[in-house]
Write a protein that holds these residues in place. Structure first.
Motif, PDB file in Angstrom:
ATOM      1  N   LEU A 293     -41.761 -19.344   0.978  1.00 55.33           N
ATOM      2  CA  LEU A 293     -41.464 -20.638   0.369  1.00 55.33           C
ATOM      3  C   LEU A 293     -40.468 -21.408   1.221  1.00 55.33           C
ATOM      4  CD1 LEU A 293     -41.338 -22.805  -1.827  1.00 55.33           C
ATOM      5  CD2 LEU A 293     -39.682 -21.357  -3.050  1.00 55.33           C
ATOM      6  N   LEU A 294     -39.401 -20.739   1.633  1.00 54.01           N
ATOM      7  CA  LEU A 294     -38.395 -21.428   2.439  1.00 54.01           C
ATOM      8  C   LEU A 294     -38.945 -21.828   3.798  1.00 54.01           C
ATOM      9  CD1 LEU A 294     -34.794 -20.004   2.044  1.00 54.01           C
ATOM     10  CD2 LEU A 294     -35.733 -22.219   1.420  1.00 54.01           C
ATOM     11  N   GLU A 295     -39.769 -20.985   4.384  1.00 54.35           N
ATOM     12  CA  GLU A 295     -40.342 -21.350   5.680  1.00 54.35           C
ATOM     13  C   GLU A 295     -41.174 -22.620   5.552  1.00 54.35           C
ATOM     14  OE1 GLU A 295     -42.690 -19.445   9.495  1.00 54.35           O
ATOM     15  OE2 GLU A 295     -42.635 -18.325   7.608  1.00 54.35           O
ATOM     16  N   ARG A 296     -41.952 -22.722   4.489  1.00 58.27           N
ATOM     17  CA  ARG A 296     -42.758 -23.931   4.295  1.00 58.27           C
ATOM     18  C   ARG A 296     -41.874 -25.138   4.006  1.00 58.27           C
ATOM     19  NH1 ARG A 296     -48.376 -22.354   1.118  1.00 58.27           N
ATOM     20  NH2 ARG A 296     -48.883 -20.505   2.360  1.00 58.27           N
ATOM     21  N   ALA A 297     -40.806 -24.932   3.253  1.00 63.07           N
ATOM     22  CA  ALA A 297     -39.891 -26.037   2.968  1.00 63.07           C
ATOM     23  C   ALA A 297     -39.235 -26.540   4.248  1.00 63.07           C
ATOM     24  CB  ALA A 297     -38.833 -25.595   1.961  1.00 63.07           C
ATOM     25  N   MET A 298     -38.802 -25.613   5.100  1.00 58.09           N
ATOM     26  CA  MET A 298     -38.182 -26.009   6.366  1.00 58.09           C
ATOM     27  C   MET A 298     -39.188 -26.738   7.255  1.00 58.09           C
ATOM     28  SD  MET A 298     -35.046 -25.002   6.147  1.00 58.09           S
ATOM     29  CE  MET A 298     -34.252 -24.082   4.819  1.00 58.09           C
ATOM     30  N   THR A 299     -40.394 -26.209   7.327  1.00 54.74           N
ATOM     31  CA  THR A 299     -41.429 -26.838   8.151  1.00 54.74           C
ATOM     32  C   THR A 299     -41.728 -28.248   7.662  1.00 54.74           C
ATOM     33  OG1 THR A 299     -42.417 -24.697   8.686  1.00 54.74           O
ATOM     34  CG2 THR A 299     -43.809 -26.641   8.951  1.00 54.74           C
ATOM     35  N   ALA A 300     -41.839 -28.406   6.347  1.00 55.45           N
ATOM     36  CA  ALA A 300     -42.122 -29.729   5.791  1.00 55.45           C
ATOM     37  C   ALA A 300     -40.989 -30.706   6.084  1.00 55.45           C
ATOM     38  CB  ALA A 300     -42.351 -29.621   4.285  1.00 55.45           C
ATOM     39  N   ALA A 301     -39.746 -30.236   6.005  1.00 55.25           N
ATOM     40  CA  ALA A 301     -38.606 -31.108   6.306  1.00 55.25           C
ATOM     41  C   ALA A 301     -38.606 -31.513   7.776  1.00 55.25           C
ATOM     42  CB  ALA A 301     -37.303 -30.401   5.944  1.00 55.25           C
ATOM     43  N   LEU A 302     -38.890 -30.562   8.659  1.00 51.10           N
ATOM     44  CA  LEU A 302     -38.950 -30.880  10.087  1.00 51.10           C
ATOM     45  C   LEU A 302     -40.055 -31.894  10.367  1.00 51.10           C
ATOM     46  CD1 LEU A 302     -38.523 -27.298  11.619  1.00 51.10           C
ATOM     47  CD2 LEU A 302     -36.778 -29.079  11.445  1.00 51.10           C
ATOM     48  N   GLN A 303     -41.186 -31.743   9.708  1.00 42.12           N
ATOM     49  CA  GLN A 303     -42.291 -32.678   9.899  1.00 42.12           C
ATOM     50  C   GLN A 303     -41.932 -34.087   9.442  1.00 42.12           C
ATOM     51  OE1 GLN A 303     -45.330 -30.633   7.682  1.00 42.12           O
ATOM     52  NE2 GLN A 303     -46.059 -29.470   9.464  1.00 42.12           N
ATOM     53  N   ARG A 304     -40.953 -34.198   8.574  1.00 36.93           N
ATOM     54  CA  ARG A 304     -40.504 -35.503   8.084  1.00 36.93           C
ATOM     55  C   ARG A 304     -39.304 -36.031   8.865  1.00 36.93           C
ATOM     56  NH1 ARG A 304     -43.488 -32.931   4.811  1.00 36.93           N
ATOM     57  NH2 ARG A 304     -44.622 -33.903   3.079  1.00 36.93           N
ATOM     58  N   GLY A 305     -39.052 -35.436  10.015  1.00 36.04           N
ATOM     59  CA  GLY A 305     -38.038 -35.953  10.920  1.00 36.04           C
ATOM     60  C   GLY A 305     -36.655 -35.370  10.775  1.00 36.04           C
TER      61      GLY A 305
END
Length: 427
Positions: A293-305
């Motif tokens: 879950l955290l890995e996906r959250a971090m990835t999504a945040a990075l994708q949003r700049g």
């Protein structure tokens, strides 16, 4: 007889057995939990490192060899002691909170009796219910475009057993325990010598995921029972950010007052909140195990700049890799003391980007008192301030950081200082 100077001994120790090499030699494999960290496998992993040290010792004068041999032994003992202290600390937490915390399938502490499943289909939940699982609630992290469902495990089943049973029934589902994360620094008994002065004001907002700071900031939101609740650790991180020039701080309190603070879902909610508030520089001084879950959250945040800075922890080189610092794309930060020496207690990540001051500092606690602090926790916000400075200047973040970084250790990027030391001007 040849005189052993401190400089000579330090040079030989650095050449023979740098702490990253020691770390590689004594680490449990990736994916091993707390319960698998010590014992014979730990001892066996020390052997290749010690053998390399002995080979060098054999080629130097006897008095230097003895001193170097002693230094090698001390470093190994320090790594072992830090690893054992980590295990003891978590064992104590479990003993003190048997009603709310238990080990997951990899031996890591997690919220008792609950599992997380990412974006489950209706058929998956039907199968889970048939096995005795019950839906506690559905979480929608709108800013990250993520969905997660909390499941209560069947009565009489341990968390590890429940993970195994549900994973077997739903092989295509992403299932995890709600693992806990711990702060990566504390007040230090050693006197701090640096109190950050006034730095040029930075307008880029910085988000912090931690305990709540006591001082006034731009925004504060709680994501744990009893949150927000002022904490010494969160207050110190916010104080260091402010001292480094950050004028706009938003804090997500993922600890509150209960023993299960710092859980993965709380941190994911915090990331979602900060992204929703248009914060694109985030500092996290917490460490725990890998979690999907955290890995996906971090990835999504990075994708949003977003640029996310995370500490590597203080459990020493024999601890498992620290997360979130080890997730791809996260800026992993270690710490140095006032003489730019790597902290011996610094943990490790699967990659290392930068170092920053993390000892010889003073920062405010929850009562507003300036106290000595030590740990990689306090290096991370300083690096975040330099990210904010790059954003203020509309510069490429990594290029700006690399230009500022002072190369320490072996020439070029290395596993002890990353790409170099940042924020020396923060002193």
């Amino acid at each position: 007889m040849r005189t052993i100077t401190p400089a000579l001994l330090a040079m030989l120790c650095a050449t023979t057995l740098p702490m990253p090499a020691l770390a590689q030699g004594v680490m449990p494999g990736i994916g091993q939990g707390i319960g698998q960290q010590l014992g014979n496998p730990f001892d066996n992993r020390l052997d290749p490192v010690i053998d390399r040290a002995r080979q060098v010792v054999d080629r130097v004068p006897a008095d230097v060899a003895q001193a170097l041999d002693n230094a090698t032994t001390t470093m190994v003992q320090s790594a072992r002691a830090l690893a054992e202290a980590r295990v003891d600390r978590i064992d104590r937490l479990l003993r003190q909170n048997p009603a709310s915390i238990e080990r997951d399938a990899t031996g890591d502490p997690a919220i008792k009796g609950e599992l997380l499943i990412m974006a489950p289909e209706a058929a998956m939940l039907d199968k889970a219910r048939a096995l005795g699982f019950a839906v506690i609630g559905n979480e929608r992290l709108a800013s990250l475009d993520l969905a997660v469902t909390r499941l209560a495990i069947p009565s009489g089943m341990s968390l590890a057993q429940a993970q195994a049973a549900l994973g077997k029934a739903l092989p295509d589902a992403t299932i995890s325990a709600d693992v806990l994360h711990f702060t990566a620094g504390a007040a230090s008994p050693r006197g701090g010598v640096m109190h950050l002065g006034t730095m040029p004001a930075l307008q880029t907002p910085v988000g912090m995921i931690d305990g709540a700071p006591a001082q006034a900031i731009d925004a504060l939101q709680g994501f744990a029972p009893g949150a927000p609740a002022a904490s010494d650790h969160g207050s110190a991180v916010a104080n260091l950010l402010s001292g480094a020039g950050v004028r706009h701080i938003l804090a997500a309190d993922v600890y509150g007052r209960g023993p299960t603070g710092g859980n993965a879902l709380a941190i994911a909610r915090a990331v979602d909140w900060l992204i929703g508030r248009q914060v694109r520089v985030i500092t996290i001084s917490l460490v725990g195990p890998a979690n999907p879950l955290l890995e996906r959250a971090m990835t999504a945040a990075l994708q949003r700049g977003a640029v996310i800075v995370a500490a590597v922890g203080n459990d020493g080189p024999a601890a498992p890799p620290a997360y979130p610092a080890s997730y791809p794309g996260i800026l992993a930060v270690t710490a140095v003391d006032a003489r730019n020496r790597a902290l011996i207690e610094a943990g490790r990540a699967l990659h290392l980007d930068y170092a920053a001051p993390g000892a010889g500092l003073r920062a405010a606690n929850a009562r507003g008192q300036m106290v000595p602090v030590r740990g990689t926790s306090f290096a991370a916000p300083l690096v975040a301030s330099r990210v904010a400075a790059a954003r203020d200047a509309h510069a490429s973040v990594l290029q700006a950081l690399d230009r500022e970084a002072i190369d320490l250790g072996p020439r070029g990027p290395d596993q002890q200082y990353g790409r170099g030391l940042l924020c020396t001007i923060c002193r």
